[in-house]
Design a protein around this motif. Structure first.
Motif, PDB file in Angstrom:
ATOM      1  N   PRO A 110       0.830  -1.214   0.000  1.00  0.00           N
ATOM      2  CA  PRO A 110       0.000   0.000   0.000  1.00  0.00           C
ATOM      3  C   PRO A 110       0.868   1.270   0.000  1.00  0.00           C
ATOM      4  N   GLY A 111       0.614   2.139  -0.955  1.00  0.00           N
ATOM      5  CA  GLY A 111       1.369   3.397  -1.027  1.00  0.00           C
ATOM      6  C   GLY A 111       2.708   3.260  -1.723  1.00  0.00           C
ATOM      7  N   PHE A 112       3.046   2.024  -2.148  1.00  0.00           N
ATOM      8  CA  PHE A 112       4.296   1.772  -2.891  1.00  0.00           C
ATOM      9  C   PHE A 112       5.490   2.397  -2.152  1.00  0.00           C
ATOM     10  N   ALA A 113       6.454   2.980  -2.920  1.00  0.00           N
ATOM     11  CA  ALA A 113       7.624   3.558  -2.255  1.00  0.00           C
ATOM     12  C   ALA A 113       7.472   5.055  -2.041  1.00  0.00           C
ATOM     13  N   THR A 114       6.731   5.729  -2.932  1.00  0.00           N
ATOM     14  CA  THR A 114       6.734   7.187  -2.903  1.00  0.00           C
ATOM     15  C   THR A 114       5.543   7.782  -2.142  1.00  0.00           C
ATOM     16  N   SER A 115       4.322   7.330  -2.458  1.00  0.00           N
ATOM     17  CA  SER A 115       3.148   7.946  -1.823  1.00  0.00           C
ATOM     18  C   SER A 115       3.231   7.787  -0.316  1.00  0.00           C
ATOM     19  N   ARG A 116       3.697   6.620   0.089  1.00  0.00           N
ATOM     20  CA  ARG A 116       3.771   6.308   1.515  1.00  0.00           C
ATOM     21  C   ARG A 116       4.608   7.342   2.267  1.00  0.00           C
ATOM     22  N   LEU A 117       5.739   7.726   1.681  1.00  0.00           N
ATOM     23  CA  LEU A 117       6.592   8.736   2.325  1.00  0.00           C
ATOM     24  C   LEU A 117       6.053  10.148   2.092  1.00  0.00           C
ATOM     25  N   GLY A 118       5.593  10.391   0.862  1.00  0.00           N
ATOM     26  CA  GLY A 118       5.155  11.743   0.493  1.00  0.00           C
ATOM     27  C   GLY A 118       3.970  12.209   1.317  1.00  0.00           C
ATOM     28  N   VAL A 119       2.979  11.322   1.501  1.00  0.00           N
ATOM     29  CA  VAL A 119       1.764  11.784   2.188  1.00  0.00           C
ATOM     30  C   VAL A 119       2.011  12.020   3.674  1.00  0.00           C
ATOM     31  N   ILE A 120       2.967  11.289   4.252  1.00  0.00           N
ATOM     32  CA  ILE A 120       3.186  11.433   5.695  1.00  0.00           C
ATOM     33  C   ILE A 120       3.732  12.832   5.990  1.00  0.00           C
ATOM     34  N   LEU A 121       4.577  13.342   5.083  1.00  0.00           N
ATOM     35  CA  LEU A 121       5.118  14.699   5.256  1.00  0.00           C
ATOM     36  C   LEU A 121       3.983  15.731   5.153  1.00  0.00           C
ATOM     37  N   GLY A 122       3.122  15.535   4.159  1.00  0.00           N
ATOM     38  CA  GLY A 122       1.992  16.448   3.977  1.00  0.00           C
ATOM     39  C   GLY A 122       1.077  16.416   5.190  1.00  0.00           C
ATOM     40  N   CYS A 123       0.837  15.220   5.704  1.00  0.00           N
ATOM     41  CA  CYS A 123      -0.043  15.024   6.866  1.00  0.00           C
ATOM     42  C   CYS A 123       0.487  15.767   8.083  1.00  0.00           C
ATOM     43  N   GLU A 124       1.776  15.626   8.328  1.00  0.00           N
ATOM     44  CA  GLU A 124       2.399  16.266   9.487  1.00  0.00           C
ATOM     45  C   GLU A 124       2.338  17.786   9.340  1.00  0.00           C
ATOM     46  N   ALA A 125       2.533  18.275   8.109  1.00  0.00           N
ATOM     47  CA  ALA A 125       2.461  19.723   7.875  1.00  0.00           C
ATOM     48  C   ALA A 125       1.053  20.237   8.200  1.00  0.00           C
ATOM     49  N   MET A 126       0.028  19.452   7.844  1.00  0.00           N
ATOM     50  CA  MET A 126      -1.350  19.869   8.138  1.00  0.00           C
ATOM     51  C   MET A 126      -1.610  19.855   9.646  1.00  0.00           C
ATOM     52  N   ARG A 127      -1.086  18.858  10.325  1.00  0.00           N
ATOM     53  CA  ARG A 127      -1.270  18.817  11.791  1.00  0.00           C
ATOM     54  C   ARG A 127      -0.584  20.011  12.442  1.00  0.00           C
ATOM     55  N   MET A 128       0.599  20.376  11.911  1.00  0.00           N
ATOM     56  CA  MET A 128       1.311  21.544  12.444  1.00  0.00           C
ATOM     57  C   MET A 128       0.505  22.820  12.210  1.00  0.00           C
ATOM     58  N   LEU A 129      -0.144  22.888  11.056  1.00  0.00           N
ATOM     59  CA  LEU A 129      -0.990  24.058  10.762  1.00  0.00           C
ATOM     60  C   LEU A 129      -2.160  24.106  11.745  1.00  0.00           C
TER      61      LEU A 129
END
Ligand code: CAA
Length: 307
Positions: free
Chosen positions: A203-222
């Motif tokens: 699930p999420g292959f190699a890229t989405s899995r890492l990419g979305v977690i960064l985006g998610c954390e940025a939203m939580r910080m916001l």
């Protein structure tokens, strides 16, 4: 190899011109079709929404016009690329677009049932050797191939936004994807001037899995008021040399796309992918990012402006 969008892409050796059909003409479908046509492939676009595939061909024409203006392609290349493109819609459009295709690339929204509904009825016109490619960011290639009944020739061909610019194609191997299919997918990606990586179907292959977690954390910080959207982004742009910060990137990709990936990864992997509340409410409000003119930024003439 550079993935300069202005260059007609070729690998060493004789050029191979294939019949490619792209199903779905959102941002990704349109961009993938542009790359295919610029690389010499006869490219047919299908979209279920009347007029949308022809609008995508017009959109590609506008992109090529820009490249022509910058001197990145010649008038003849523009003309030839446009001649390789055609659009189809309506009830029989998908069948017409797929008949005789060497490769089909599905780029419809992230919903397994929708992908099955779109691809399933087309198998009989696609012929026994057509490669079944899917641009899914996270859904299972193994499941899609098995449920279609053609697991050996189903493969993930995961492009990145904007497809004419981004150099990577993630080639995803399902449990029963054959070696021959992987080789064909790699040749195809290289022929587009892209650099492929082969990834196991998780699930999420190699890229989405890492990419979305960064985006998610940025939203939580916001949400927590750590910093403004612009400053969170600036931090990653200037401090980590990311070409764009995670919130701007979420706007570029589409908040709805990111939410669908996160919901899927939460189910498949666990709570670390649970979407932040701000993301779900912005999607409900129709603030999907660049494509709707507002996400974490306002988008004016294709450029992000702080809110
Ligand atoms: N189509 C074609 N070309 C485009 C383009 C588009 N949509 N957007 C930008 N370009 C071209 C520009 O024309 C320009 O070309 P020249 O250098 O020849 O003039 C070049 O790209 C650079 O563009 P800009 O100068 O306008 O802006 P920039 O330098 O800020 O680059 C960017 C823009 C390429 C998008 C860059 O910011 C970037 O690389 N951002 C990160 C993108 C990224 O991470 N994508 C992956 C998203 S995740 C994904 O797609 C997977 C998924 O499953 C969700």
């Amino acid at each position: 190899m550079s993935a300069d969008p202005g260059k007609t892409r070729r690998v060493a050796g004789p050029p191979v011109s294939l019949h490619v059909t792209v199903l779905g003409t959102g941002t990704m479908g349109q961009g993938i079709a542009q790359v295919c046509a610029q690389s010499g492939h006869t490219t047919r676009l299908f979209d279920v929404a009347e007029g949308r595939a022809s609008a995508a061909v017009k959109g590609i024409g506008a992109q090529l016009e820009k490249l022509l203006g910058k001197g990145k392609i010649t008038g003849d290349e523009r003309h030839q690329t446009m001649n390789r493109l055609s659009a189809a819609s309506g009830p029989t459009g998908a069948r017409d677009a797929c008949s005789g295709a060497d490769i089909v690339i599905e780029a419809v929204p992230e919903d397994m049932q929708l992908k099955l509904d779109v691809l399933g009825p087309l198998l009989e016109v696609l012929g026994p050797h057509a490669l079944i490619g899917t641009n899914t960011s996270s859904l299972s290639i193994t499941e899609l191939g098995a449920r279609l009944g053609v697991p050996e020739r189903t493969v993930g061909l995961h492009f990145f936004n904007p497809p004419p610019v981004m150099e990577l194609v993630e080639v995803v191997r399902g449990l029963s994807t054959s070696d021959a299919t992987i080789e064909r997918a790699l040749d195809f990606a290289r022929g587009l001037g892209k650099t492929p990586i082969v990834v196991r179907d998780v699930p999420g292959f190699a890229t989405s899995r890492l990419g979305v977690i960064l985006g998610c954390e940025a939203m939580r910080m916001l949400e927590m008021g750590v910093a403004s959207a612009e400053d969170i982004d600036r931090g990653m742009e200037l401090g980590y040399r990311h070409p764009m910060g995670p919130l701007k990137l979420t706007d570029l990709v589409g908040l709805d796309v990111r939410l669908a990936i996160l919901d899927h990864l939460t189910k498949e992997i666990g709570d670390q992918f649970r979407p932040p509340a701000i993301l779900r409410s912005m999607v409900r409000a129709g603030k999907l990012g660049k494509k709707t003119g507002e996400g974490f930024y306002k988008w004016v003439d294709g450029q992000p402006v702080a809110k």
